[in-house]
Write an enzyme that holds these catalytic residues in place. Structure first.
Site, short mmCIF file in Angstrom:
data_model
loop_
_atom_site.label_atom_id
_atom_site.label_comp_id
_atom_site.label_asym_id
_atom_site.label_seq_id
_atom_site.Cartn_x
_atom_site.Cartn_y
_atom_site.Cartn_z
N ASP A 106 -47.38 70.44 68.37
CA ASP A 106 -46.88 70.93 67.09
C ASP A 106 -48.04 71.95 66.66
OD1 ASP A 106 -44.95 71.03 65.55
OD2 ASP A 106 -45.00 69.02 64.88
N GLN B 105 -45.54 66.01 70.90
CA GLN B 105 -45.07 67.54 70.74
C GLN B 105 -46.43 68.21 70.65
OE1 GLN B 105 -42.83 67.35 66.91
NE2 GLN B 105 -41.12 68.05 68.44
N ARG C 8 -37.81 58.99 68.49
CA ARG C 8 -36.54 59.51 67.99
C ARG C 8 -35.61 58.31 68.45
NH1 ARG C 8 -36.74 65.92 68.06
NH2 ARG C 8 -38.15 66.06 66.67
N LYS D 25 -35.33 81.59 62.18
CA LYS D 25 -36.25 81.26 63.31
C LYS D 25 -36.07 82.15 64.48
CE LYS D 25 -32.73 78.09 64.88
NZ LYS D 25 -32.57 77.01 65.63
N HIS E 208 -48.36 73.83 62.36
CA HIS E 208 -47.80 73.98 61.16
C HIS E 208 -48.73 75.07 60.33
CE1 HIS E 208 -45.56 70.20 61.72
NE2 HIS E 208 -44.72 70.96 61.28
N HIS F 296 -43.19 76.27 61.04
CA HIS F 296 -43.29 75.21 61.99
C HIS F 296 -43.01 75.83 63.46
CE1 HIS F 296 -41.62 72.20 59.18
NE2 HIS F 296 -41.13 73.27 58.76
N CYS G 150 -44.11 67.06 60.32
CA CYS G 150 -44.42 68.01 59.33
C CYS G 150 -44.86 67.27 58.06
CB CYS G 150 -43.16 68.87 59.02
SG CYS G 150 -42.02 69.06 60.35
#
Ligand SMILES: [Zn+2]
Ligand SMILES: [Zn+2]
Length: 579
Positions: free
Chosen positions: A327, A325, A307, A408, A329, A454, A278
C-alpha cells in the site's frame, strides 16, 4: 438502459435452450434463474435427482435438436394475475416468487413478460435472439454442475446449477476450452502444494499458510517493491491491525463496508480488524501540524488486512480473507497531484516488465453520483490525463467509472494465458481528507485540505503470487525462484566437494540445496526438474579434480562443464538483472 452486446444475448438465449432441454428430460423440474455470465451462461434447477456428468452430454444433444428446430423466442406480455396463475398451475414456485418480487419492487407495472420457446415458457424480460436457429450448434458447451442456493442465500434451498460456455464461433470456443485446460494445469492451489509454497487449512479459511519456499518468493517481491519505493521517495510505516469502531465511523467504512469487516467486543468497546490501511496512515499524518513545505508526504506500508469474504466465495490466493497489501498513500497539495501521479506511473512502468508482464492503463472519470465540486473533478481528471501523457502512456478511458470520491487510474495486466487481471489502482480521494479534517498550512498561513492519493502497485501479495505462479506455471525466473541451484553429487565420494560448492553459493545468498547420493543420478535429476530448480550442478570425479561443475539448466538442458567461479559469476549477474 444500455443495449446488451450480441454475445450476451446469445449466451442468455442459450440458457433458455438449456432450460428447455431440462424440461424435456425432467418434466417435473422447477426452474430458478438463468442469466448470461462471463464466457457463458448458467441456469438453476430443482430436479428430482442429482445430475451426473453424463447428463450434460444428453442435455447438449437435446439442445442441438432444439437449435436445429429453429424455434422462435415468442414474447408475450401478460398481467400479473395471469402470470401468477399460469406459473402456479405449472408448479413453478420460484417463478411465482419472482413475479411477486417484481410487483413488490414496482407496483406501477401492470404486466410481466414471458417468452416461449417450443413447449418451454419462461418468465423473462429478454432480450433474446429471434430464434434458436441463429445459434451455431458447435459454439457452445455445457461445462459443469454445481450446487447453488436459491437467490444466493444459504437459508434457501440448494438448487442444481448447470454452467455452459458459449461464443460466436466454434473457433473461439475451442480456444477458450484449450485455455481453460491449460489454466487447470497451472492452478496455483495445485502448484502451491506440489512445489511446497503455501497451503490452506480448514481451521483458518481464506488465509494462506506460507511455507519456507513460498516465503522465498514473497521476500524477493517485497524487497523489490520496497527498493523501488525508496528510489521514488516513499517512507515506510507500519500500523496496527485493529481499531475501535469510532475510527471506522469517521472513515465511512462502518456505514458502507461493515458486512465485509470482522468486528468483536472487548472491554465494552467494539473493535474492527482493518479492511484497509488508509485511516491509519491518516493518523500518522495528523501527529504534526503540516506546512505546504512538508508536502508531498509519501507513505508506504506492507498492510496486513482482513476482509470477511463469504466462505463459499473464497478461492485460494485469488480470493482470500487475509491479505497483505503493498500500500501507499500520498498527501499533497492540489498543484502537486500531476507530478505525484507521474511518480506512481514511473514506478509501475518499472515494476511490471520485470515480471514479463505488460500493464494496460485506464482512466476512470466522474460518475453521476460524484462527491465534491465539478471544477475539482475537472482539474483532477486533467491532472491524471496529463500525467499519463507526460509518461507517454497509452490509455483508454472508462467513462463514469471513477469512485464517487475521486477519479482513478486502473492498471490491468494480461497473463501468459491471455487472462486479464486488474491489479494496481491509483485513486485520487477528496473524501477522506474531509472526513478526517486533514490540514496543512499554505503560503499565506491559511489552513487547507490536502489531496490524498491511494496507490497499490500489485494489490496484494497473496493474489499477485497466485497470478505469478500460474503465469510462470510454477517455473519461477531465477531471481524469484524458491530453489535456484541444486547440487547433485554423482556418488557419495564427492560429498565433500559438493558441500564446499554449496557453502560458497549459500554465502552469496543464493538459494541452494543438495540431493544426497541415495538415489540414482537420473532419478535425482528428474526430481530436481519436477521441483523446477533453475540450475542443477552435477559433480563427479572430473569436476572435483578440476574445480568445475557440470551445469544443467532447467529449460535449456546441459550447458556443459565450467569452472565453479565462472558459474558463480554467471548466476550472480543473472540474479542481479532479475532474469
Ligand atoms: Zn430470457
Ligand atoms: Zn488507501
Amino acid at each position: 438502459m444500455k443495449k446488451k452486446p450480441k454475445i450476451e444475448i446469445l449466451r442468455h438465449s442459450l440458457s433458455h435452450v438449456l432450460a428447455s432441454a431440462v424440461y424435456e428430460m425432467f418434466p417435473e423440474a422447477k426452474f430458478g434463474m438463468g442469466p448470461a455470465i462471463e464466457n457463458g451462461f448458467y441456469y438453476d434447477f430443482n430436479l428430482p435427482r442429482t445430475l451426473i456428468p453424463e447428463d450434460l452430454e444428453i442435455l447438449e444433444e437435446k439442445m442441438r435438436r432444439i437449435i436445429a428446430a429453429n424455434l422462435k423466442f415468442e414474447r408475450a406480455d401478460i398481467t400479473f394475475m395471469e402470470a401468477e396463475k399460469d406459473f402456479k398451475k405449472a408448479k413453478q414456485p420460484y417463478k411465482v416468487e419472482l413475479i411477486k418480487d417484481i410487483k413488490k419492487e414496482n407496483s406501477k407495472i401492470k404486466t410481466v413478460t414471458v417468452y416461449r420457446t417450443g413447449n418451454f415458457v419462461d418468465l423473462c424480460s429478454g432480450p433474446h435472439l429471434e430464434s434458436t436457429g441463429e445459434i451455431n450448434p458447435a459454439s457452445f458447451k455445457l461445462t459443469k454442475i454445481s450446487g447453488a442456493y436459491w437467490k444466493g442465500n444459504e437459508k434457501n434451498k440448494m438448487l442444481q446449477r448447470i454452467y455452459g460456455v458459449a461464443f460466436e464461433s466454434p473457433k473461439e470456443l475451442r480456444q477458450y476450452l484449450a485455455m481453460m485446460q491449460e489454466a487447470e494445469k497451472r492452478d496455483h492451489k495445485k502448484l502451491g502444494r506440489e512445489l511446497d509454497l503455501f497451503s490452506f487449512h480448514e481451521e483458518s479459511q481464506g488465509s494462506a499458510f506460507w511455507h519456507p519456499k513460498g516465503m522465498a518468493v514473497w521476500n524477493e517481491i517485497e524487497n523489490f517493491g520496497k527498493g523501488l519505493r525508496k528510489k521514488y521517495g516513499f517512507l515506510e510505516i507500519q500500523t496496527p491491525i485493529l481499531a475501535k469502531d469510532s475510527l471506522w465511523k469517521i472513515s465511512g467504512h462502518w456505514d458502507h463496508y461493515k458486512d465485509s469487516m470482522f468486528h468483536f467486543e472487548t472491554e465494552k468497546e467494539t473493535y474492527c480488524l482493518k479492511p484497509m490501511d488508509c485511516p491509519f496512515n491518516i493518523k500518522i499524518y495528523q501527529t504534526k501540524l503540516r506546512s505546504y513545505r512538508d508536502l508531498p508526504i509519501r507513505y508506504t506500508e506492507i498492510g496486513r488486512i482482513m476482509r470477511n469474504e463469504k466462505s463459499g466465495e473464497l478461492n485460494g490466493l485469488f480470493r482470500a480473507r487475509y491479505l497483505t497489501q503493498d500500500d501507499s498513500h500520498i498527501f499533497c497539495l492540489p498543484e502537486q497531484v500531476e507530478k505525484e501521479i507521474s511518480v506512481l506511473l514511473k514506478m509501475i512502468k518499472e515494476y511490471y516488465p520485470t515480471f514479463g508482464i505488460e500493464p494496460k492503463f485506464f482512466l476512470s472519470t466522474r460518475p453521476d453520483d460524484f462527491m465534491g465540486k465539478r471544477s475539482e473533478w475537472d482539474l483532477a481528471e486533467k491532472n491524471l490525463a496529463n500525467a499519463l501523457k507526460v509518461e507517454k502512456i497509452k490509455y483508454k478511458e472508462k467513462e463514469k467509472d471513477g469512485a464517487f470520491y475521486g477519479p482513478k487510474i486502473d492498471i490491468d495486466i494480461k497473463d501468459a494465458l491471455g487472462r486479464n487481471w486488474q491489479l494496481a489502482t491509483i485513486q485520487l480521494d477528496f473524501q477522506m481528507p474531509q472526513r478526517f479534517k486533514l490540514e496543512y498550512i499554505d503560503k499565506g498561513g491559511q489552513k487547507r485540505i490536502p489531496v490524498m492519493i491511494h496507490a497499490a502497485i500489485f494489490g496484494s501479495f497473496e493474489r499477485f503470487i497466485g497470478i505469478l505462479t500460474e503465469h510462470y506455471r510454477g517455473s519461477f525466473p531465477l531471481w524469484l525462484s524458491p530453489v535456484q541451484v541444486e547440487i547433485i553429487p554423482v556418488s557419495e565420494k564427492f560429498g565433500k566437494y559438493s558441500t564446499e560448492v554449496q557453502q560458497k553459493l549459500s554465502a552469496e545468498n543464493i538459494r541452494v540445496t543438495m540431493k544426497d547420493a541415495g538415489e540414482s543420478l537420473g532419478k535425482r535429476i528428474r526430481e530436481a526438474q519436477q521441483e523446477k530448480v533453475n540450475y542443477m550442478l552435477i559433480v563427479g570425479e572430473k569436476e572435483m579434480k578440476a574445480k568445475t561443475v557440470a551445469v544443467r539448466d532447467r529449460d535449456k538442458g546441459n550447458l556443459g562443464t565450467m569452472k565453479f567461479e565462472k558459474f558463480l559469476e554467471k548466476i550472480r549477474k543473472e540474479i542481479e538483472d532479475k532474469k
